[in-house]
Design a protein around this motif. Structure first.
Motif, PDB file in Angstrom:
ATOM      1  N   ARG A   1       0.846  -1.189   0.000  1.00  0.00           N
ATOM      2  CA  ARG A   1       0.000   0.000   0.000  1.00  0.00           C
ATOM      3  C   ARG A   1       0.886   1.245   0.000  1.00  0.00           C
ATOM      4  O   ARG A   1       1.936   1.274   0.644  1.00  0.00           O
ATOM      5  N   PHE A   2       0.462   2.264  -0.734  1.00  0.00           N
ATOM      6  CA  PHE A   2       1.237   3.501  -0.798  1.00  0.00           C
ATOM      7  C   PHE A   2       0.299   4.690  -0.834  1.00  0.00           C
ATOM      8  O   PHE A   2      -0.892   4.550  -1.112  1.00  0.00           O
TER       9      PHE A   2
ATOM     10  N   LEU B   1       5.763   4.051   0.183  1.00  0.00           N
ATOM     11  CA  LEU B   1       5.323   2.678  -0.054  1.00  0.00           C
ATOM     12  C   LEU B   1       5.645   1.812   1.143  1.00  0.00           C
ATOM     13  O   LEU B   1       6.756   1.858   1.684  1.00  0.00           O
TER      14      LEU B   1
ATOM     15  N   GLN C   1       6.766  -1.473   2.407  1.00  0.00           N
ATOM     16  CA  GLN C   1       7.505  -2.586   1.828  1.00  0.00           C
ATOM     17  C   GLN C   1       8.252  -3.332   2.931  1.00  0.00           C
ATOM     18  O   GLN C   1       9.064  -2.750   3.653  1.00  0.00           O
TER      19      GLN C   1
ATOM     20  N   TYR D   1       8.223   1.815   5.650  1.00  0.00           N
ATOM     21  CA  TYR D   1       7.963   2.758   4.568  1.00  0.00           C
ATOM     22  C   TYR D   1       9.250   3.057   3.810  1.00  0.00           C
ATOM     23  O   TYR D   1      10.321   3.242   4.405  1.00  0.00           O
TER      24      TYR D   1
ATOM     25  N   LEU E   1       8.948   6.063  -2.809  1.00  0.00           N
ATOM     26  CA  LEU E   1       8.578   5.510  -4.108  1.00  0.00           C
ATOM     27  C   LEU E   1       8.535   6.644  -5.129  1.00  0.00           C
ATOM     28  O   LEU E   1       7.770   7.588  -4.979  1.00  0.00           O
TER      29      LEU E   1
ATOM     30  N   CYS F   1       2.211  11.117  -9.550  1.00  0.00           N
ATOM     31  CA  CYS F   1       1.444  10.513  -8.456  1.00  0.00           C
ATOM     32  C   CYS F   1       0.187  11.339  -8.230  1.00  0.00           C
ATOM     33  O   CYS F   1       0.240  12.563  -8.095  1.00  0.00           O
TER      34      CYS F   1
ATOM     35  N   CYS G   1       0.324   5.747  -8.787  1.00  0.00           N
ATOM     36  CA  CYS G   1       1.714   6.106  -9.053  1.00  0.00           C
ATOM     37  C   CYS G   1       2.110   5.589 -10.433  1.00  0.00           C
ATOM     38  O   CYS G   1       2.020   4.387 -10.699  1.00  0.00           O
TER      39      CYS G   1
ATOM     40  N   MET H   1       7.001  -1.404  -6.766  1.00  0.00           N
ATOM     41  CA  MET H   1       5.900  -2.190  -6.223  1.00  0.00           C
ATOM     42  C   MET H   1       5.983  -3.627  -6.730  1.00  0.00           C
ATOM     43  O   MET H   1       5.997  -3.865  -7.950  1.00  0.00           O
TER      44      MET H   1
END
Length: 250
Positions: free
Chosen positions: A40-41, A51, A53, A57, A60, A68, A77, A89
């Motif tokens: 999720r971002f 993002l 990851q 966070y 990104l 974006c 994005c 992603m």
């Protein structure tokens, strides 16, 4: 006395407001901060996002033309353009991108964009809809490449003197043939052609038992089982000539 209580109540309200604002500030994603929902971002500006990851966070980059857009879970994005090493992603389907200079094709690997093809051909790397197209018809020895099933993937070097071939073991272009003839190496209708009318002892060659002339036309050369040109014989009288793809040595 009423005024004292009024001031005290105002002070309590201000302290409460500071605490609330502090907590809200803490909710803003920052690089390295823990997060819950991987993948999720949310946009932080028109060209970047934060993002989630691997539980943290990361920044990104959204270098594509659409940048974006959106807020929160509705953020979008455009990462069709990227720099090597950018966070990316990891989706169910492979996530591909072109480099910002359109000279390489990337794939999202272990959370970062990694080069898998060089795109030195005239069309370079382009984005059409959801498709990434890489023109690797020109490639130099050592350039990264991909061998598609049923496709040996040949190319010409950028100086047009070498025919290169993608080696599936190393995923890099290796020399296949030297093209020292006057036409050099060229691509026509997606087919690579190599002029081997002249060659040099020790150069790479294919196929085995192919024949050519030395550059000074004094020797006939032969492609050995080791895929290198070796001397076949001297041409002491009329020299070595190539006519209609046939080698003549006098």
């Amino acid at each position: 006395m009423a005024r004292v209580w009024q001031r005290l109540a105002s002070a309590v309200f201000c302290v409460g407001l500071v605490i609330i604002l502090s907590q809200c500030k803490g909710l803003k994603p920052t690089p390295g901060a823990p997060c819950v929902t991987n993948g999720r971002f949310q946009c932080t500006d028109t060209s970047s996002a934060m993002l989630c990851q691997n539980g943290k966070y990361v920044s990104l980059s959204c270098r594509g033309p659409r940048g974006c857009r959106g807020v929160g879970a509705g953020s979008q994005c455009d990462d069709d353009l990227a720099n090597e090493g950018d966070a990316c992603m990891m989706t169910l389907n492979d996530n591909y991108a072109c480099s910002v200079d359109h000279g390489k094709e990337f794939i999202c690997k272990n959370g970062v964009f990694t080069a898998i093809r060089t795109c030195k051909g005239p069309k370079k790397c382009t984005v059409t809809g959801d498709m990434i197209n890489c023109d690797d018809s020109l490639a130099d020895v050592g350039d990264v490449c991909v061998v598609d099933p049923g496709d040996a993937n040949y190319a010409c070097s950028t100086n047009k003197q070498v025919e290169t071939m993608c080696d599936a073991t190393t995923s890099k272009f290796q020399p296949s043939n030297t093209c020292r003839g006057p036409k050099g190496c060229w691509v026509e209708n997606e087919v690579v052609h190599c002029d081997m009318a002249m060659a040099r002892i020790g150069d790479k060659c294919r196929p085995v038992d192919n024949h050519s002339c030395s550059e000074d036309a004094t020797q006939e050369l032969k492609c050995s089982p080791q895929f290198t040109w070796i001397k076949q014989r001297d041409c002491k009288h009329g020299g070595c000539k190539v006519k209609s793809n046939e080698v003549y040595c006098d």
